[in-house]
Design an enzyme around this catalytic site. Structure first.
Site, PDB file in Angstrom:
ATOM      1  N   HIS A 144     100.089  38.029  -1.548  1.00  0.00           N
ATOM      2  CA  HIS A 144     101.384  37.854  -0.904  1.00  0.00           C
ATOM      3  C   HIS A 144     101.328  38.248   0.574  1.00  0.00           C
ATOM      4  O   HIS A 144     100.597  39.163   0.971  1.00  0.00           O
ATOM      5  CB  HIS A 144     102.453  38.690  -1.601  1.00  0.00           C
ATOM      6  CG  HIS A 144     102.885  38.135  -2.920  1.00  0.00           C
ATOM      7  ND1 HIS A 144     103.328  36.841  -3.079  1.00  0.00           N
ATOM      8  CD2 HIS A 144     102.937  38.699  -4.157  1.00  0.00           C
ATOM      9  CE1 HIS A 144     103.648  36.632  -4.343  1.00  0.00           C
ATOM     10  NE2 HIS A 144     103.420  37.746  -5.024  1.00  0.00           N
TER      11      HIS A 144
ATOM     12  N   CYS B 270     101.285  33.080   1.877  1.00  0.00           N
ATOM     13  CA  CYS B 270     102.442  32.284   2.295  1.00  0.00           C
ATOM     14  C   CYS B 270     102.648  32.358   3.804  1.00  0.00           C
ATOM     15  O   CYS B 270     102.306  33.346   4.447  1.00  0.00           O
ATOM     16  CB  CYS B 270     103.705  32.770   1.595  1.00  0.00           C
ATOM     17  SG  CYS B 270     103.739  32.416  -0.169  1.00  0.00           S
TER      18      CYS B 270
END
Length: 278
Positions: free
Chosen positions: A165, A261
């Site tokens: 992440h 991301c």
């Protein structure tokens, strides 16, 4: 009269409710922020403790033996000199026995010195298990650093995908933003390292960093040199910056892609080619 009075009350109540909406929204936002800050703190503490316990820094270069030389002309330098240049202050001695005893999904340990990334790598039965679960099994939005469930744990596939992440506090793979935002500085230390339970450390040289769409063909696996060369060319042509690569990009040596991301539908990926094994 009662009807008129009740109407005034209703209008006052409605006005008060409208006036309170911003305050209610602010309180909800603050509670949301506090919740995620607490999650960040819990995850950070867990991973810092894991690193302190099981991935201690070492200067014992002699404990590593270079095994990749003939296949990679760029790895034929003096062992001491190369290890000193590439790993000074970053060399780890990883206690995989304890890590795997805690979680049999542990496959490796990754460090990206330029980005201050230092985490265990896990592999679940799918790519969902560790999205919101830490390496120790704690429910947490930070999740874990995990390799694609279809990849070989040996990291010998032509292309291995590792996910993490993009946390706002730069934890997990949030540190990759340092490469995205300042690729020129990253070129001063263009390596990342993957330690394996077999005792070897694999050194990868970064040759591309780029922003792609979530459904980009980057997320694919392949065999054969034609597809390998096609993939390398895609990585180079889309890179945010041109890297002066010492490794032979036509060699067919394994490539590892680090993915995180970068917006709702975009991903930032860093591609590294195997440079040496110690």
């Amino acid at each position: 009269m009662d009807t008129q009075h009740n109407g005034k009350r209703a209008n006052i109540a409605k006005a008060l409710l409208i006036a309170l909406i911003p305050a209610i929204s602010l309180i909800a936002a603050l509670m949301f922020l506090i919740h995620y800050q607490k999650e960040y703190e819990i995850a950070d503490n867990e991973y810092e403790q894991v690193a302190d316990d099981y991935a201690k820094e070492t200067s014992d270069i002699g404990s590593y033996i270079k095994v990749l030389a003939q296949e990679n002309p760029g790895a034929k330098d003096s062992l001491d000199e190369k290890m000193h240049d590439a790993t000074e202050g970053n060399l780890k001695k990883v206690d995989f026995l304890s890590l795997i005893n805690e979680n049999s999904d542990v496959t490796a340990w990754i460090t990206v010195p330029f980005c201050s990334i230092n985490y265990p790598v896990v592999q679940g039965p799918d790519n969902d298990k560790y999205l919101k679960t830490t390496y120790q099994g704690t429910a947490n939005s930070a999740g874990a650093i995990f390799m694609d469930y279809t990849n070989n744990r040996s990291f010998n596939d032509m292309h291995t995908l590792v996910y993490g992440h993009n946390m706002k506090n730069n934890s997990m793979f949030g540190g990759l933003k340092k490469i995205r935002d300042n690729p020129e500085a990253a070129k001063e230390d263009p390596y990342f390292y993957i330690y394996l339970p077999d005792g070897h450390m694999r050194q990868y040289e970064i040759f591309s960093a780029r922003v792609i769409h979530a459904d980009d063909p980057c997320y694919r696996f392949f065999d054969g040199m034609d597809e390998y060369h096609r993939f390398v060319n895609e990585c180079l042509s889309g890179s945010k910056s041109k890297w002066n690569v010492n490794s032979d990009l036509s060699s067919g040596l394994p490539i590892v892609t680090l993915s995180t991301c970068s917006g709702d539908n975009d991903r930032f990926v860093v591609h590294g080619i195997l440079h040496a094994i110690y």
